[in-house]
Design a protein around this motif. Structure first.
Motif, short mmCIF file in Angstrom:
data_model
loop_
_atom_site.label_atom_id
_atom_site.label_comp_id
_atom_site.label_asym_id
_atom_site.label_seq_id
_atom_site.Cartn_x
_atom_site.Cartn_y
_atom_site.Cartn_z
N SER A 140 2.84 -4.85 -2.17
CA SER A 140 3.58 -6.11 -2.26
C SER A 140 2.66 -7.34 -2.31
N THR A 141 1.37 -7.15 -2.12
CA THR A 141 0.45 -8.28 -2.19
C THR A 141 -0.09 -8.44 -3.60
N ASP A 142 -0.43 -9.64 -3.91
CA ASP A 142 -1.08 -9.93 -5.20
C ASP A 142 -2.58 -9.81 -5.01
N GLY A 143 -3.17 -8.76 -5.52
CA GLY A 143 -4.60 -8.57 -5.37
C GLY A 143 -4.94 -7.92 -4.04
N ALA A 144 -6.06 -8.31 -3.46
CA ALA A 144 -6.55 -7.69 -2.23
C ALA A 144 -5.86 -8.29 -1.01
N ALA A 145 -5.72 -7.47 0.02
CA ALA A 145 -5.12 -7.90 1.29
C ALA A 145 -6.09 -7.58 2.42
N TRP A 146 -6.10 -8.37 3.45
CA TRP A 146 -6.94 -8.09 4.59
C TRP A 146 -6.11 -7.41 5.66
N GLY A 147 -6.78 -6.76 6.58
CA GLY A 147 -6.12 -5.94 7.58
C GLY A 147 -5.03 -6.65 8.36
N LEU A 148 -5.30 -7.86 8.84
CA LEU A 148 -4.31 -8.58 9.64
C LEU A 148 -3.05 -8.87 8.84
N LEU A 149 -3.20 -9.13 7.55
CA LEU A 149 -2.04 -9.36 6.69
C LEU A 149 -1.19 -8.09 6.62
N VAL A 150 -1.83 -6.94 6.51
CA VAL A 150 -1.11 -5.66 6.46
C VAL A 150 -0.43 -5.40 7.81
N ILE A 151 -1.10 -5.71 8.91
CA ILE A 151 -0.52 -5.54 10.24
C ILE A 151 0.75 -6.37 10.38
N LYS A 152 0.67 -7.63 9.97
CA LYS A 152 1.84 -8.51 10.07
C LYS A 152 2.97 -8.06 9.15
N ALA A 153 2.63 -7.61 7.96
CA ALA A 153 3.66 -7.18 6.99
C ALA A 153 4.38 -5.91 7.45
N THR A 154 3.66 -5.03 8.13
CA THR A 154 4.26 -3.76 8.53
C THR A 154 4.89 -3.82 9.93
N GLY A 155 4.42 -4.74 10.74
CA GLY A 155 4.87 -4.78 12.13
C GLY A 155 4.25 -3.68 12.97
N ARG A 156 3.25 -3.01 12.42
CA ARG A 156 2.54 -1.94 13.12
C ARG A 156 1.33 -2.50 13.86
N LYS A 157 0.87 -1.77 14.85
CA LYS A 157 -0.30 -2.20 15.62
C LYS A 157 -1.59 -1.92 14.86
N ALA A 158 -2.62 -2.69 15.21
CA ALA A 158 -3.92 -2.53 14.56
C ALA A 158 -4.45 -1.11 14.72
N GLY A 159 -4.20 -0.49 15.87
CA GLY A 159 -4.66 0.87 16.11
C GLY A 159 -3.97 1.90 15.24
N THR A 160 -2.89 1.50 14.59
CA THR A 160 -2.21 2.36 13.63
C THR A 160 -2.66 2.04 12.21
N VAL A 161 -2.73 0.75 11.89
CA VAL A 161 -3.00 0.31 10.52
C VAL A 161 -4.43 0.59 10.08
N TYR A 162 -5.41 0.23 10.91
CA TYR A 162 -6.80 0.37 10.47
C TYR A 162 -7.21 1.83 10.22
N PRO A 163 -6.80 2.78 11.04
CA PRO A 163 -7.11 4.18 10.70
C PRO A 163 -6.47 4.63 9.39
N ILE A 164 -5.27 4.14 9.11
CA ILE A 164 -4.61 4.49 7.85
C ILE A 164 -5.40 3.90 6.68
N LEU A 165 -5.82 2.65 6.80
CA LEU A 165 -6.62 2.02 5.74
C LEU A 165 -7.92 2.79 5.52
N GLU A 166 -8.54 3.19 6.62
CA GLU A 166 -9.80 3.96 6.52
C GLU A 166 -9.56 5.30 5.83
#
Length: 115
Positions: free
Chosen positions: A20-46
C-alpha cells in the motif's frame, strides 16, 4: 526468490502494508500501518528479505533529524507473490463469509406443512 513456508496473519498484514506504500517504507511506518508490535514486524521484514521478497537499504537523507531509517521495498517477484497471497486471503474470506451465511439459513424440513 523462495516461497514463504508458513503464511501467518501478521505476515499478510506486513505484505499488505508494504504494497500500500508508494515506493520504499521504513519499519515504523509498517508497524503503524499493521498495528503490530515491532517484535513481530521486524522479524517478518528480515525473513522476507532473506527469502528475496523484499530488499532493504539505509535512508541517506542527511537533512532529516533522528536516526537513519531502514527502507524496505519489494522485488518485482516479491510484489507479484505478495499480491497473489493477499488475493488468496481475500478469496478465502469471501468463501468463509458465504459459508457462514449459508449455515445461518434455516434448513428445509421434511415435515408436511399444515395450516
Amino acid at each position: 526468490m523462495e516461497p514463504i513456508q508458513r503464511v501467518t496473519a501478521p505476515t499478510l498484514d506486513v505484505l499488505e502494508a508494504l504494497l500500500s506504500t508508494d515506493g520504499a517504507a521504513w519499519g515504523l511506518l509498517v508497524i503503524k500501518a499493521t498495528g503490530r508490535k515491532a517484535g513481530t514486524v521486524y522479524p517478518i521484514l528480515e525473513r522476507l528479505e532473506g527469502l528475496g521478497w523484499i530488499r532493504s537499504s539505509w535512508d541517506d537523507d542527511a537533512d532529516r533529524p533522528g536516526p537513519r531509517r531502514r527502507l524496505y521495498e519489494f522485488t518485482a517477484e516479491g510484489a507479484e507473490a505478495a499480491r497473489d497471497l493477499l488475493d488468496a486471503r481475500q478469496a478465502t474470506a469471501v468463501a468463509s463469509e458465504a459459508s457462514a451465511r449459508g449455515a445461518r439459513r434455516p434448513r428445509p424440513s421434511a415435515r408436511p406443512v399444515t395450516s
